[in-house]
Design an enzyme around this catalytic site. Structure first.
Site, PDB file in Angstrom:
ATOM      1  CG  ASP A  29      -1.872   1.379   1.101  1.00 52.69           C
ATOM      2  OD1 ASP A  29      -2.847   0.841   0.700  1.00 52.69           O
ATOM      3  OD2 ASP A  29      -1.958   2.395   1.640  1.00 52.69           O
ATOM      4  CG  HIS A  88      -5.695  -3.147  -0.661  1.00 50.48           C
ATOM      5  ND1 HIS A  88      -5.084  -2.436  -1.730  1.00 50.48           N
ATOM      6  CD2 HIS A  88      -5.009  -2.572   0.767  1.00 50.48           C
ATOM      7  CE1 HIS A  88      -4.284  -1.778  -1.208  1.00 50.48           C
ATOM      8  NE2 HIS A  88      -4.103  -1.274   0.293  1.00 50.48           N
TER       9      HIS A  88
END
Length: 327
Positions: A106, A304
């Site tokens: 991320d 994610h």
């Protein structure tokens, strides 16, 4: 000879430009620095620490400045990308090493890429998880994000004003984190056709679109307690400050406009992750932007949080890549 992972991780505080950086390490061998994203902590690498240690590496997961037990500077501009890269380099040196491989997820992916660009003397290889590398360039980021979503507001724009997102999150950190994790996890994310959790309706909040229900399969109640406990203690401003420096980074990193990351690199993305699908053009450009790319992997059916959703697969890909790197 690697340290046996059964000995468990060790915690330490090391000096850094932030003041101090909290590092959790396990194993011995070549140093692999693990950098988390939003809204997480070193704990997001809890599965990789023993796996990398067992494979013969010294794995070190840090709390990025503003998170966990690391220092939390008060000034918003203290969270610029150059500052985060300086912290990462300082950790490498504080651990007694001259070089390291950097792995980021991320926002940590952006830190890893920029660490390779800014400090190639320290970071000899870079792995980027979930968010593909896209070189600095194009219009001012705030202008791009402001134009997204029509009447709705993109979450990055929503995060810009100090105090605004904090007022939504901090009264119920645990509940907000649970909803955010659900929204981006393969087994709990909104069904196709449902309102996007990345946008805020006029007068609304981000959590209005978070799915309800059980936690994702990868996240236990104890895991959630760990993540939430840190933010309940520290508040959210340090974590959110990273979003509030995008324009500053765009200005400060102008010398790297269009610059490729030339060190050996790796990308792992989730097939159901918006970061992968929205940035498909960035992935297609890897032959130019990542000329040292060793391999690129899309984990089908994964969201994610891939090093937590698919810990064994992620660890295997990382160790295979690390094993093939020049010593």
């Amino acid at each position: 000879m690697s340290q046996h992972p059964a000995t468990g991780p060790t915690h330490r505080l090391v000096p850094s430009p932030a003041g101090r950086t909290h590092v959790v390490e396990q194993g011995s061998g070549p140093l692999v620095l693990l950098v988390h994203g939003f809204p997480e902590s070193w704990y997001s690498w809890r599965h990789q620490l023993p796996a990398l240690a067992a494979a013969g590496y010294r794995a070190a997961a840090l709390d990025v400045r503003g998170y966990g037990r690391s220092s939390r500077p008060a000034a918003t501009d203290a969270y610029r990308m150059r500052e985060l890269v300086a912290d990462a380099a300082a950790v490498v040196h504080a651990l007694g090493e001259r070089t390291a491989v950097v792995v980021g997820h991320d926002w940590g992916s952006a830190v890893a890429a920029n660490a390779a660009l800014i400090r190639p003397d320290v970071f000899r290889a870079a792995a980027m998880l979930s968010v593909p590398y896209a070189p600095r360039g194009g219009p001012r980021p705030s202008s791009v994000f402001a134009a997204m979503g029509g009447d709705d507001e993109f979450y990055v724009s929503y995060f810009q004003q100090p105090g605004r997102a904090e007022a939504e999150i901090e009264p119920d950190v645990r509940g907000w984190l649970a909803g955010f994790c659900r929204a981006l996890s393969a087994d709990t994310m909104p069904a196709p056709g449902m309102p996007s959790p990345y946008f805020v309706s006029p007068g609304g909040t981000l959590r209005d679109r978070f799915p309800a229900g059980p936690l994702p399969a990868w996240l236990t109640e104890e895991d959630l307690d760990t993540f939430a406990g840190e933010f309940e203690r520290t508040g959210m401003s340090g974590a959110l400050a990273r979003y509030r420096n995008l324009d500053r980074d765009w200005e400060e990193l102008a010398e790297y406009d269009g610059a490729p990351v030339t060190q050996p690199s790796l990308f792992i993305g989730g097939g159901l992750d918006a970061s992968t699908t929205w940035m498909a053009d960035a992935i297609s450009a890897f032959p130019v932007t990542l000329p040292g790319l060793v391999s690129s992997h899309i984990l089908e059916g994964c969201g994610h949080w891939l090093q937590q959703e698919r810990p064994d697969e992620t660890s295997r890909i990382l160790t295979d890549w690390l094993t093939g790197l020049p010593k």
